[in-house]
Design an enzyme around this catalytic site. Structure first.
Site, short mmCIF file in Angstrom:
data_model
loop_
_atom_site.label_atom_id
_atom_site.label_comp_id
_atom_site.label_asym_id
_atom_site.label_seq_id
_atom_site.Cartn_x
_atom_site.Cartn_y
_atom_site.Cartn_z
N CYS A 173 0.83 -1.21 0.00
CA CYS A 173 0.00 0.00 0.00
C CYS A 173 0.87 1.25 0.00
O CYS A 173 1.39 1.66 1.04
CB CYS A 173 -0.93 -0.01 1.21
SG CYS A 173 -1.94 1.48 1.33
N CYS A 214 -0.37 4.13 2.15
CA CYS A 214 -0.20 3.91 3.60
C CYS A 214 1.27 4.09 4.00
O CYS A 214 1.56 4.69 5.03
CB CYS A 214 -0.62 2.50 4.01
SG CYS A 214 -2.12 1.90 3.24
N ASP A 215 2.18 3.54 3.22
CA ASP A 215 3.58 3.42 3.66
C ASP A 215 4.58 4.25 2.86
O ASP A 215 5.76 4.30 3.22
CB ASP A 215 4.00 1.94 3.60
CG ASP A 215 3.15 1.06 4.49
OD1 ASP A 215 2.71 1.56 5.54
OD2 ASP A 215 2.90 -0.10 4.15
#
Ligand code: FAD
Ligand code: NAP
Length: 332
Positions: free
Chosen positions: A140, A143-144
């Site tokens: 992701c 997200c990261d």
């Protein structure tokens, strides 16, 4: 007897999942006065909450995935859906009412179920991938990606997700290498064009990841690839590896209870509630309907998932009406 968490809570229509399929089913079921209950699961809003721009939701030229899902949730609630923050851990479809047991201990008894559990990111299955998950390996970018500011990263895959993730990561990383196992991408042409025009992107064609390289101290340091045809090895240095090789249907809950095919996609299309087969969301168990990515191995789009959610709610309503009519006739 005092009510406890495990005291069964009845509902005419239980919707499992809070992606575009679940929320659309909720809007239609609520407007059909079925007083639906929707269980959100561990990813409220579904897959679109881990992306940024959505540019193909009709009527909105561009929006952010999480914003769109907040609006869908508000819409479902506004028309009367009971939206519950919980996760279904087991589902018994062997008899009606169907029984859903949730993580909180709550138990729901439902006359009809709409399964809208979507899909989950697929992994390569390499031991080194498992070892470095959370230490440089991610599925992701939104997200990261932040952890890789000013660093070099690799994206594996050739579909829309891989290309979008690669483009997104160019905002953070100094260089993004997209590795694909063939010599052509399957992503939408407009996305391919953006990728090819981005000076921070390099594409490595015809290669597959063989091992994620790293050390306990540094986490990921690169990837060893092999040529898809010759098997020749090649190493690329990077601090992060984003796996974007597709999704598998989240159908564990109904394993061995509903007919599935193609690696777990729930089979739909039976005859239900007087609505003819083919286009139906009816599953192999009467009263259970499936919508969205959990059943769709072809289109897997927000708009098609929403369309199937609408169909599932309409079919659930028809099913419940027929059940009530049959019960009334039997009582005469
Ligand atoms: P999902 O969105 O997958 O939602 C599934 C829901 O089920 C989740 O809320 C989850 O919490 C819930 N759930 C699962 N198991 C349980 C359980 N046991 N109990 C309770 N709840 C459960 N499509 C587009 O059309 N346009 C785009 O721009 C686009 N961008 C994308 C970007 C990315 C990075 C990804 C990964 C996908 C993208 N897609 C896009 C595809 C789109 O997101 C999916 O097709 C769509 O979200 C599928 O909707 P769904 O409702 O079937 O399931
Ligand atoms: P996808 O379309 O299934 O693409 C997966 C990619 O990963 C393919 O290029 C595939 O290669 C590659 N791949 C699969 N297994 C692999 C393996 N073991 N090793 C190396 N490569 C592997 O999946 P997705 O990109 O996640 O998209 C899923 C769905 O969501 C699609 O329907 C997509 O259109 C939709 N989506 C839409 C948008 C948008 O509209 N903007 C954005 C994201 C996702 P091959 O090409 O060789 O098969």
């Amino acid at each position: 007897m005092p009510e406890t968490r495990a005291t069964p809570r009845p509902t005419r229509c239980l919707i499992i999942g809070s992606g575009p399929a679940g929320y659309t089913a909720a809007v239609y079921a609520a407007r059909a006065l079925l007083e639906p209950v929707l269980i959100q699961g561990i990813q409220p809003g579904g897959q679109l909450t881990i992306t940024t721009e959505v540019e193909n939701w009709p009527g909105i030229i561009e929006t952010q995935g999480p914003d769109l899902m907040v609006q869908m949730e508000a819409h479902a609630k506004a028309v009367g859906t009971q939206v519950i923050a919980d996760h279904v851990i087991s589902l018994d479809l062997s008899r009606r009412p169907f029984k859903a047991t949730c993580d909180s201990g709550a138990v729901w008894h439902a006359d009809a179920v709409i399964l809208a559990t979507g899909a989950q990111a697929r992994w390569l299955g390499l031991p080194s991938e498992e070892k470095y998950k959370g230490f440089g390996v991610s599925a992701c970018a939104t997200c990261d990606g932040f952890f890789f500011r000013g660093k070099e990263v690799i994206v594996i895959g050739g579909g829309n997700t891989a290309v979008e993730e690669a483009i997104y990561l160019t905002n953070l990383a100094t260089k993004v290498t997209l590795v694909h196992r063939r010599d052509a991408l399957r992503a939408d042409k407009i996305l391919q064009q953006r990728l090819f025009n981005n000076p921070k992107v390099e594409i490595v064609w015809d290669h597959l990841p063989d091992e994620i390289l790293g050390t306990p101290a540094d986490g990921v340091t690169g990837v060893r690839l092999k040529h898809a045809k010759t098997g020749e090895p090649r190493e690329i240095a990077a601090s992060g590896v984003f796996i974007a090789i597709g999704h598998t249907p989240a159908s564990e809950l109904v394993k061995d209870q509903l007919e599935t095919h193609m690696g777990g996609y729930v089979v739909t299309g039976g005859i239900s509630g007087g609505i003819s087969g083919g286009f139906s969301t009816a599953t192999s168990v009467p009263g259970v309907f499936a919508a969205g990515d959990v059943t769709d191995h072809v289109y897997r789009q927000a708009v098609t998932s929403a369309g199937m959610g609408c169909m599932a709610a309409l079919e659930a309503e028809k099913f419940l009406t027929e059940q009530a009519d049959a019960a009334a006739r039997a009582a005469e």
